[in-house]
Design an enzyme around this catalytic site. Structure first.
Site, PDB file in Angstrom:
ATOM      1  N   CYS A 115       0.824  -1.227   0.000  1.00  0.00           N
ATOM      2  CA  CYS A 115       0.000   0.000   0.000  1.00  0.00           C
ATOM      3  C   CYS A 115       0.848   1.262   0.000  1.00  0.00           C
ATOM      4  O   CYS A 115       0.316   2.354  -0.227  1.00  0.00           O
ATOM      5  CB  CYS A 115      -0.921   0.018   1.205  1.00  0.00           C
ATOM      6  N   HIS A 255      -3.383   6.739   3.814  1.00  0.00           N
ATOM      7  CA  HIS A 255      -3.816   5.505   3.154  1.00  0.00           C
ATOM      8  C   HIS A 255      -5.179   5.107   3.726  1.00  0.00           C
ATOM      9  O   HIS A 255      -5.405   5.186   4.936  1.00  0.00           O
ATOM     10  CB  HIS A 255      -2.782   4.410   3.413  1.00  0.00           C
ATOM     11  N   ASN A 285     -10.315  -0.208   0.230  1.00  0.00           N
ATOM     12  CA  ASN A 285      -8.852  -0.127   0.224  1.00  0.00           C
ATOM     13  C   ASN A 285      -8.322  -0.533  -1.152  1.00  0.00           C
ATOM     14  O   ASN A 285      -8.369  -1.711  -1.508  1.00  0.00           O
ATOM     15  CB  ASN A 285      -8.305  -1.053   1.323  1.00  0.00           C
TER      16      ASN A 285
HETATM   17  N1  ACO Z   1     -18.058  -9.738   8.631  1.00  0.00           N
HETATM   18  C1  ACO Z   1     -18.452 -10.174   9.839  1.00  0.00           C
HETATM   19  N2  ACO Z   1     -17.589 -10.593  10.777  1.00  0.00           N
HETATM   20  C2  ACO Z   1     -16.276 -10.568  10.473  1.00  0.00           C
HETATM   21  C3  ACO Z   1     -15.797 -10.128   9.227  1.00  0.00           C
HETATM   22  C4  ACO Z   1     -16.758  -9.705   8.289  1.00  0.00           C
HETATM   23  N3  ACO Z   1     -16.409  -9.255   7.067  1.00  0.00           N
HETATM   24  N4  ACO Z   1     -14.464 -10.221   9.222  1.00  0.00           N
HETATM   25  C5  ACO Z   1     -14.091 -10.694  10.412  1.00  0.00           C
HETATM   26  N5  ACO Z   1     -15.195 -10.923  11.167  1.00  0.00           N
HETATM   27  C6  ACO Z   1     -15.279 -11.453  12.517  1.00  0.00           C
HETATM   28  C7  ACO Z   1     -14.092 -12.309  12.891  1.00  0.00           C
HETATM   29  O1  ACO Z   1     -14.240 -13.631  12.433  1.00  0.00           O
HETATM   30  C8  ACO Z   1     -14.120 -12.233  14.413  1.00  0.00           C
HETATM   31  O2  ACO Z   1     -15.094 -13.125  14.874  1.00  0.00           O
HETATM   32  P1  ACO Z   1     -14.856 -13.937  16.246  1.00  0.00           P
HETATM   33  O3  ACO Z   1     -14.725 -12.905  17.303  1.00  0.00           O
HETATM   34  O4  ACO Z   1     -16.078 -14.785  16.353  1.00  0.00           O
HETATM   35  O5  ACO Z   1     -13.584 -14.716  16.026  1.00  0.00           O
HETATM   36  C9  ACO Z   1     -14.621 -10.806  14.664  1.00  0.00           C
HETATM   37  O6  ACO Z   1     -15.254 -10.376  13.452  1.00  0.00           O
HETATM   38  C10 ACO Z   1     -13.525  -9.838  15.017  1.00  0.00           C
HETATM   39  O7  ACO Z   1     -12.456 -10.021  14.085  1.00  0.00           O
HETATM   40  P2  ACO Z   1     -11.197  -9.088  14.086  1.00  0.00           P
HETATM   41  O8  ACO Z   1     -10.240  -9.552  13.050  1.00  0.00           O
HETATM   42  O9  ACO Z   1     -10.693  -8.947  15.506  1.00  0.00           O
HETATM   43  O10 ACO Z   1     -11.867  -7.708  13.626  1.00  0.00           O
HETATM   44  P3  ACO Z   1     -11.231  -6.296  13.600  1.00  0.00           P
HETATM   45  O11 ACO Z   1     -12.046  -5.400  14.400  1.00  0.00           O
HETATM   46  O12 ACO Z   1      -9.755  -6.323  13.853  1.00  0.00           O
HETATM   47  O13 ACO Z   1     -11.432  -5.864  12.084  1.00  0.00           O
HETATM   48  C11 ACO Z   1     -10.140  -5.670  10.073  1.00  0.00           C
HETATM   49  C12 ACO Z   1     -10.814  -6.622  11.063  1.00  0.00           C
HETATM   50  C13 ACO Z   1     -11.225  -4.804   9.479  1.00  0.00           C
HETATM   51  C14 ACO Z   1      -9.480  -6.510   9.007  1.00  0.00           C
HETATM   52  C15 ACO Z   1      -9.100  -4.807  10.797  1.00  0.00           C
HETATM   53  O14 ACO Z   1      -8.288  -5.618  11.595  1.00  0.00           O
HETATM   54  C16 ACO Z   1      -8.232  -4.014   9.865  1.00  0.00           C
HETATM   55  O15 ACO Z   1      -8.674  -3.126   9.187  1.00  0.00           O
HETATM   56  N6  ACO Z   1      -6.921  -4.280   9.858  1.00  0.00           N
HETATM   57  C17 ACO Z   1      -5.925  -3.497   9.122  1.00  0.00           C
HETATM   58  C18 ACO Z   1      -5.882  -3.832   7.694  1.00  0.00           C
HETATM   59  C19 ACO Z   1      -4.707  -3.103   7.093  1.00  0.00           C
HETATM   60  O16 ACO Z   1      -4.308  -2.046   7.545  1.00  0.00           O
HETATM   61  N7  ACO Z   1      -4.091  -3.679   6.101  1.00  0.00           N
HETATM   62  C20 ACO Z   1      -2.834  -3.083   5.634  1.00  0.00           C
HETATM   63  C21 ACO Z   1      -2.961  -2.441   4.435  1.00  0.00           C
HETATM   64  S1  ACO Z   1      -3.811  -3.464   3.258  1.00  0.00           S
HETATM   65  C22 ACO Z   1      -2.723  -3.738   1.947  1.00  0.00           C
HETATM   66  O17 ACO Z   1      -1.536  -3.537   2.014  1.00  0.00           O
HETATM   67  C23 ACO Z   1      -3.356  -4.344   0.711  1.00  0.00           C
END
Ligand code: ACO
Length: 348
Positions: A115, A255, A285
């Site tokens: 990214c 970003h 994203n």
């Molecule tokens: N819909 C419903 N539930 C979901 C989804 C979804 N799409 N995705 C995950 N969940 C669930 C998980 O399974 C988990 O369930 P559980 O508690 O029963 O196990 C729960 O939601 C919480 O999951 P987390 O992974 O802890 O959710 P979080 O609040 O961290 O959000 C996310 C996940 C959105 C991916 C977040 O962590 C994030 O944005 N991370 C950063 C991403 C990023 O910066 N990437 C780098 C750049 S991307 C690139 O380079 C291409």
């Protein structure tokens, strides 16, 4: 001393909108969860039949940027493209774009920094111009992440999307434009976000053809925590390097990975959200394309006035992160480049 400044911005996004509701019929998710946890409401996904390949999107964004800059393709000395989803492993997306533009005088290459690809590419061009190696360059951030998304993985398929943004960078003797750029990487954490598509990593003959090995894998939770710290730290480095404080920043263009990351960053830097540009609700994203698309929208919407301090900051796979401090130089007054530029490409 020669400096580099942005003289034109452009972007291009696919026509097809994929809403959170649409995703509810693909994976076990909900509009409510996606909006609350990410800030994304819809995203754009390219279609094969609509001339929306990586090269097509990047070429359209580049044409828009060059129109605003008022330059012809033959005046480009360099084309640098940040992407992890070129149409082919080789030749580079940059060479494909060069052909599409008829930019016969440019040296063209891709750069892979997740990214942060756009900010890495901008840094290379900034340094090339400062060193006198080139005068006018095109910097592109483009992705077709839909080609590597695992549509059964709700943790990633709701986040990622396609699009392209581009800027034309020119040399200047004035004290404005790109004031500084700052880059960092930490390969120890590469496993937090990577593609299973090894290309040369696993010889094809050894691959199980029934497994679809091209998918992207992400540990979102651990990335989330690192993203805020790294982006805040490098933003401070950019501020200190230029003897600026948070109050001096007119607009932050971060970003667009998650609205919660962006809000935490703004809070950490003590910059109100009114001075932070976001469009993640519309586009999700798009990796290396998020910053140049946002920069183009902010520019065409008149949010960037001449002399404004603009902080660009990114974080992504690698891990890589980076920042650029700009003193905006495109004139928005009567007869300025922005006034002469065509309107923003139509968004549906
Ligand atoms: N819909 C419903 N539930 C979901 C989804 C979804 N799409 N995705 C995950 N969940 C669930 C998980 O399974 C988990 O369930 P559980 O508690 O029963 O196990 C729960 O939601 C919480 O999951 P987390 O992974 O802890 O959710 P979080 O609040 O961290 O959000 C996310 C996940 C959105 C991916 C977040 O962590 C994030 O944005 N991370 C950063 C991403 C990023 O910066 N990437 C780098 C750049 S991307 C690139 O380079 C291409």
């Amino acid at each position: 001393m020669q400096r580099a400044h942005i003289i034109g911005t452009g972007s291009s996004i696919p026509e097809r909108i994929l809403s959170n509701k649409d995703l509810e019929s693909i994976v076990n998710t909900s509009d409510e969860w996606i909006v609350r946890r990410t800030g994304i409401r819809e995203r754009r996904i390219s279609s094969n039949g609509r001339d929306e390949s990586t090269t097509d999107l990047a070429t359209r964004a580049s044409v828009n940027a060059m129109k605003m800059a008022g330059i012809s393709p033959s005046s480009l000395d360099m084309i640098v493209v940040g992407t992890v989803t070129p149409d082919r492993q080789f030749p580079s997306a940059a060479c494909m774009i060069q052909k599409a533009l008829n930019a016969e005088n440019a040296a063209a290459f891709d750069l892979s920094a997740g990214c942060s690809g756009f900010l890495y590419a901008l840094t290379m061009v900034n340094n090339a111009i400062r060193a006198g190696m080139c005068k006018t360059a095109l910097v592109v951030g483009v992705e077709r992440l839909s080609s590597i998304i695992n549509w059964q993985d709700r943790g990633t398929c709701v986040l990622l999307a396609d699009g392209a943004g581009a800027v034309v960078v020119d040399s200047t003797e004035e004290h404005h434009g790109i004031l500084s750029t700052h880059l960092k990487s930490d390969g120890t954490f590469w496993e937090l976000l990577y593609s299973l598509d090894g290309n040369s990593y696993v010889p094809e003959i050894l691959q199980d053809v029934n497994k679809r090995p091209f998918h992207l894998k992400m540990d979102g939770n651990r990335l989330f925590k690192r993203a805020i710290g790294c982006m805040a730290e490098i933003s401070r480095e950019a501020l200190e390097h230029n003897s600026l404080c948070s109050h001096d920043i007119d607009l932050v263009i971060p970003h667009q990975a998650n609205i919660r990351i962006i809000k935490s960053l703004a809070n950490n830097l003590r910059i109100p959200m009114e001075r932070v540009y976001t469009n993640i609700h519309k586009y999700g994203n798009t990796s290396s394309a998020t910053i140049p698309i946002a920069l183009d929208e902010a520019n065409r919407d008149g949010l960037l006035t001449k002399g404004a301090h603009v902080l660009l900051v990114s974080f992504g796979a690698g891990l890589t992160w980076g920042a650029a401090m700009l003193k905006w130089s495109i004139s928005d007054g009567p007869g300025g480049r922005l006034e002469q530029a065509p309107p923003a490409p139509e968004r549906q």
